[in-house]
Design a protein around this motif. Structure first.
Motif, short mmCIF file in Angstrom:
data_model
loop_
_atom_site.label_atom_id
_atom_site.label_comp_id
_atom_site.label_asym_id
_atom_site.label_seq_id
_atom_site.Cartn_x
_atom_site.Cartn_y
_atom_site.Cartn_z
N ALA A 90 0.48 -1.17 0.29
CA ALA A 90 0.02 0.32 0.36
C ALA A 90 0.98 1.57 -0.16
O ALA A 90 0.24 2.15 -0.98
CB ALA A 90 -0.54 0.08 0.92
N ASP A 91 2.40 1.14 0.50
CA ASP A 91 2.59 2.71 0.71
C ASP A 91 3.24 3.28 -0.63
O ASP A 91 3.50 3.43 -0.90
CB ASP A 91 4.29 2.29 1.65
CG ASP A 91 3.42 1.98 2.93
OD1 ASP A 91 2.25 2.41 3.48
OD2 ASP A 91 4.17 1.80 4.01
N ALA A 92 3.64 1.81 -1.28
CA ALA A 92 4.30 1.74 -2.24
C ALA A 92 2.91 2.08 -3.47
O ALA A 92 4.28 3.17 -4.35
CB ALA A 92 5.16 0.25 -2.94
N ALA A 93 2.22 1.80 -3.27
CA ALA A 93 1.34 1.97 -4.13
C ALA A 93 0.99 4.22 -3.94
O ALA A 93 0.38 4.57 -5.18
CB ALA A 93 -0.09 1.62 -4.09
N VAL A 94 0.23 4.20 -2.98
CA VAL A 94 0.42 5.44 -2.90
C VAL A 94 1.68 6.27 -3.37
O VAL A 94 2.10 7.52 -4.07
CB VAL A 94 0.44 5.67 -1.05
CG1 VAL A 94 0.11 7.69 -1.42
CG2 VAL A 94 -1.43 5.01 -0.19
N ALA A 95 2.96 6.19 -3.55
CA ALA A 95 4.07 6.26 -3.78
C ALA A 95 4.28 7.07 -4.66
O ALA A 95 4.20 8.18 -5.78
CB ALA A 95 5.92 6.29 -3.64
N GLN A 96 3.22 5.61 -5.77
CA GLN A 96 3.43 5.66 -6.82
C GLN A 96 2.37 6.63 -8.16
O GLN A 96 2.85 7.81 -8.83
CB GLN A 96 3.08 3.91 -7.26
CG GLN A 96 3.97 4.09 -8.98
CD GLN A 96 3.58 2.51 -9.47
OE1 GLN A 96 4.54 2.21 -8.55
NE2 GLN A 96 3.75 1.99 -10.57
N TYR A 97 0.64 6.24 -7.05
CA TYR A 97 0.23 6.63 -7.76
C TYR A 97 -1.37 7.74 -6.99
O TYR A 97 -1.42 9.04 -7.63
CB TYR A 97 -1.12 5.59 -8.16
CG TYR A 97 -1.22 4.46 -8.41
CD1 TYR A 97 -0.48 4.41 -9.73
CD2 TYR A 97 -0.73 3.06 -8.13
CE1 TYR A 97 -0.02 3.41 -10.74
CE2 TYR A 97 -0.01 1.99 -9.47
CZ TYR A 97 0.10 2.05 -10.41
OH TYR A 97 -0.37 1.32 -11.18
N GLY A 98 -0.21 8.34 -5.60
CA GLY A 98 -0.39 9.05 -4.85
C GLY A 98 -1.95 8.47 -4.36
O GLY A 98 -2.39 7.26 -4.63
N LEU A 99 -2.02 9.47 -3.14
CA LEU A 99 -3.59 8.23 -2.39
C LEU A 99 -4.52 8.60 -2.83
O LEU A 99 -5.51 7.42 -2.73
CB LEU A 99 -2.83 9.20 -0.77
CG LEU A 99 -4.16 8.27 0.28
CD1 LEU A 99 -3.94 7.72 0.81
CD2 LEU A 99 -4.47 9.68 1.47
N ALA A 100 -4.67 10.02 -3.59
CA ALA A 100 -6.18 10.47 -3.91
C ALA A 100 -7.14 9.02 -5.34
O ALA A 100 -7.75 8.57 -5.05
CB ALA A 100 -6.65 11.29 -4.83
N ARG A 101 -6.15 8.62 -5.69
CA ARG A 101 -5.92 7.25 -7.18
C ARG A 101 -6.28 6.48 -6.23
O ARG A 101 -6.67 5.65 -6.61
CB ARG A 101 -4.55 7.48 -8.09
CG ARG A 101 -5.24 6.54 -9.36
CD ARG A 101 -4.06 7.23 -10.01
NE ARG A 101 -4.58 5.86 -11.41
CZ ARG A 101 -3.15 5.82 -12.05
NH1 ARG A 101 -2.51 6.74 -11.79
NH2 ARG A 101 -3.11 4.71 -12.85
#
Lengths: 166, 455
Positions: A90-101
């Motif tokens: 989840a941390d990697a996803a937020v770093a990559q796509y941004g929290l909103a997306r």
């Protein structure tokens, strides 16, 4: 989404996918929002040959985490309390796509201005999806083996290279 | 003058685009659900083709679709009609721009070789049909991901790379936005453009044009960078001088597959198979070309074994001396579309307005600052302090200038920056450091691929 000029709806080069943020790949080499899941692959801390295949379903927030040899993750062990692999995913996803997306995709219930993805997830357990997710990772890696091309690709005029986040 | 072309709209242009919009709007809800209002719009679309060679087929197709039958034959007629309207719009814009620039353009005369990829195309076609029936609003996760298998097989075959790259970029957008029903704004024109082009490329016997071997000296003007999650392309625009004294305006491109986590300056690393290309771009050198293929549409098919780096040559100097009299080449018939216009120009002596260059006489040209890539050194600030600009004139609802290179004065010193300056790695310390960190992504993924792919 536009200033002057044509409406977003009537622009051929209307931007759809925001540029992905740079992030380190060693721990989480692969993240994607696909097939109704946030899914990806997390490197094992102890065995270089082993990876964990982790996913969170959109809507139900069902968790799944297994090794690439299809053994259940000891940290998750079929429960609904996220293991370290899922948290790293989840941390990697937020770093990559941004929290909103990520939040929009998962249908996470974030309070306005909330910055913790997990606070918006009502996690449950989900069936094992390791085989599909791992296949998706291998497909992802296989792009690196595709031969380069020099024939014209006229449709790439519709795909300008990502701009800097300035 | 250029200002006249930028300010005027060709006759019938707005009407043609209104017809296109009507068809595009029908694709939002899908062809399975044509309500009365949309039926009326589609009927006027068909009526506009009355008297053309397509008249009967379009009238029949629209009738059948309104009645609820959507077949592959109907879809190719719709796509063909839409492409014909946009092709005409392209021609009108191009004629007025060529006249304004005093640019001479060769006429199209080649006849096509018919391609044969039939067995590979059915998968893509069936996905495109499902999309048209469901409409963008009907795209869920499953439908968005439905092209994956087709893309894999198209990517593996050399003759269908173009379609594979298009379908993959299109599918990535649908996957990123699914379920589209909840998306606040839909890129209606864009997705109809991509759908139309993909549908035409998925037809058996799509025309293909052979390249002819040519010798000469290529002087680069600038580099345009293209990218979606699984591709990165550097496309150089340049002047090709041949031994008979002709100077042609040409393009030459190199592309590589990649993944979404490889972006920005480190994307250049994916082009490691093209050291000569990257070198001449980064060092602004001419290229001695021997026997490289040139298509009738002006694409020089890059081949490292037929290229040698030559002398350093300043693109601005080359453009000042040679660009005005160079011969441009026409677009291939089915590639004609306003979005395909990317006309190299050199602008000087302009003033600065907000996100625009003021050309004087009350005319300004808007700047396409969204097309300043992270993989190069150009920034809005540099463009904003520039005194000369090499760029591409594009059309997307209005004329836009995409800067490819600028000469500017920064802290009282003249500087020049070109999009391709970082082809061998960033030349600026901060960017080089960031690239070194991000660049390990390529190595990490290659290591993972080596360990896991061949098991």
């Amino acid at each position: 989404m536009t200033t002057d000029g044509a409406d977003f709806e009537r622009r051929g080069s209307a931007p759809v996918i925001a540029p992905v943020g740079p992030r380190k790949l060693a721990k989480v080499p692969f993240v994607e929002l696909a097939d109704g899941r946030l899914q990806g692959v997390v490197s094992s801390g102890s065995d270089i040959e082993r990876v964990y295949v982790s996913s969170i379903t959109a809507g139900d927030h069902g968790l799944s985490c297994n090794t690439n040899n299809n053994r259940p993750c000891g940290g998750l062990s079929g429960g609904s309390w996220a293991c370290n692999h899922l948290r790293a995913l989840a941390d990697a996803a937020v770093a990559q796509y941004g929290l909103a997306r990520v939040a929009r995709y998962l249908k996470a219930d974030l309070a306005d201005g909330g910055d913790d993805l997990w606070s918006g997830l009502h996690t449950t357990t989900a069936p094992n999806r390791a085989a599909e997710v791992f296949a998706s990772f291998l497909r992802h890696l296989s792009y690196l083996e595709v031969a380069p091309a020099t024939d014209p690709l006229p449709e790439l005029q519709w795909f300008p290279a990502a701009g800097a986040v300035r | 003058m250029l200002a006249d072309a930028l300010n005027s709209t060709p006759d019938g242009f707005a009407e043609a685009l209104t017809l296109v919009d009507g068809l595009d709007d029908a694709l939002v809800q899908g062809l399975a659900r044509i309500d009365e209002d949309r039926a009326t719009v589609l009927e006027s679309f068909a009526a506009a083709f009355g008297g053309s060679p397509l008249a009967d087929r379009i009238a029949d197709t629209i009738g059948k679709i309104i009645a609820g039958t959507v077949t592959d034959e109907h879809l190719v007629v719709l796509a063909g009609a839409r492409a014909a309207l946009l092709g005409a719009a392209h021609d009108a814009l191009r004629v007025s721009l060529d006249a304004a620039l005093g640019r001479s353009r060769a006429a199209w005369s080649d006849s096509p070789v018919v391609s044969d990829n039939g067995h590979l195309l059915a998968g893509g076609r069936s996905w495109l049909r499902e999309l048209a029936i469901a409409g963008w609003r009907g795209v869920d996760h499953e439908l968005a991901g439905g092209a994956a298998q087709a893309v894999q097989s198209l990517l593996a075959a050399p003759g269908t790379r173009r379609l594979a790259v298009l379908l993959d970029g299109f599918a990535a957008e649908l996957k990123a936005t699914a379920p589209v029903a909840t998306l606040p704004r839909i890129p209606v024109r864009r997705w109809a453009d991509l759908w139309t082009r993909a549908l035409l490329l998925s037809q058996d016997g799509y025309p293909h044009f052979e390249a002819t071997p040519i010798d000469g000296r290529l002087v680069l003007l600038g580099v345009d960078l293209h990218e979606h999650p699984t591709v990165f392309q550097a496309q150089a625009h340049g002047l090709l001088e041949t031994p008979d004294g002709t100077v042609r305006l040409v393009r030459t491109s190199v592309a590589a597959a990649k993944v979404d986590t490889i972006s920005g300056p480190s994307a250049w690393r994916m082009l490691s198979a093209f050291p000569i290309f990257r070198g001449v771009v980064a060092e602004h050198r001419t290229v001695e070309v021997s026997g490289m293929g040139l298509t009738p549409a002006g694409d020089l098919i890059w081949d490292e074994s037929r290229a040698a780096a030559g002398e350093p040559a300043d693109p601005f100097a080359a453009a000042r001396v040679r660009l005005g009299s160079a011969t441009a080449l026409p677009a291939a018939p089915l590639d004609r579309h306003p979005g395909a216009l990317a006309e190299p120009v050199l602008l000087e002596g302009y003033g600065h307005a907000e996100n625009a260059f003021d050309l004087g006489g009350g005319v300004s040209v808007a700047l396409d600052l969204d097309r300043l890539p992270a993989a190069g050194p150009l920034t809005p600030a540099l463009v904003g302090s520039s005194t000369a600009c090499l760029g591409l004139l594009r059309w997307d609802g209005r004329w836009l200038l995409q800067p490819l290179a600028v000469q500017a004065v920064v802290r009282k010193k003249p500087v020049a920056a070109h999009t391709g300056d970082w082809a061998l790695g960033p030349t600026e310390a901060k960017a080089a450091k960031a690239e070194a960190a991000a660049g390990t992504a390529v190595d990490v993924l290659r290591e993972r691929a080596g360990r896991l792919l061949r098991k």
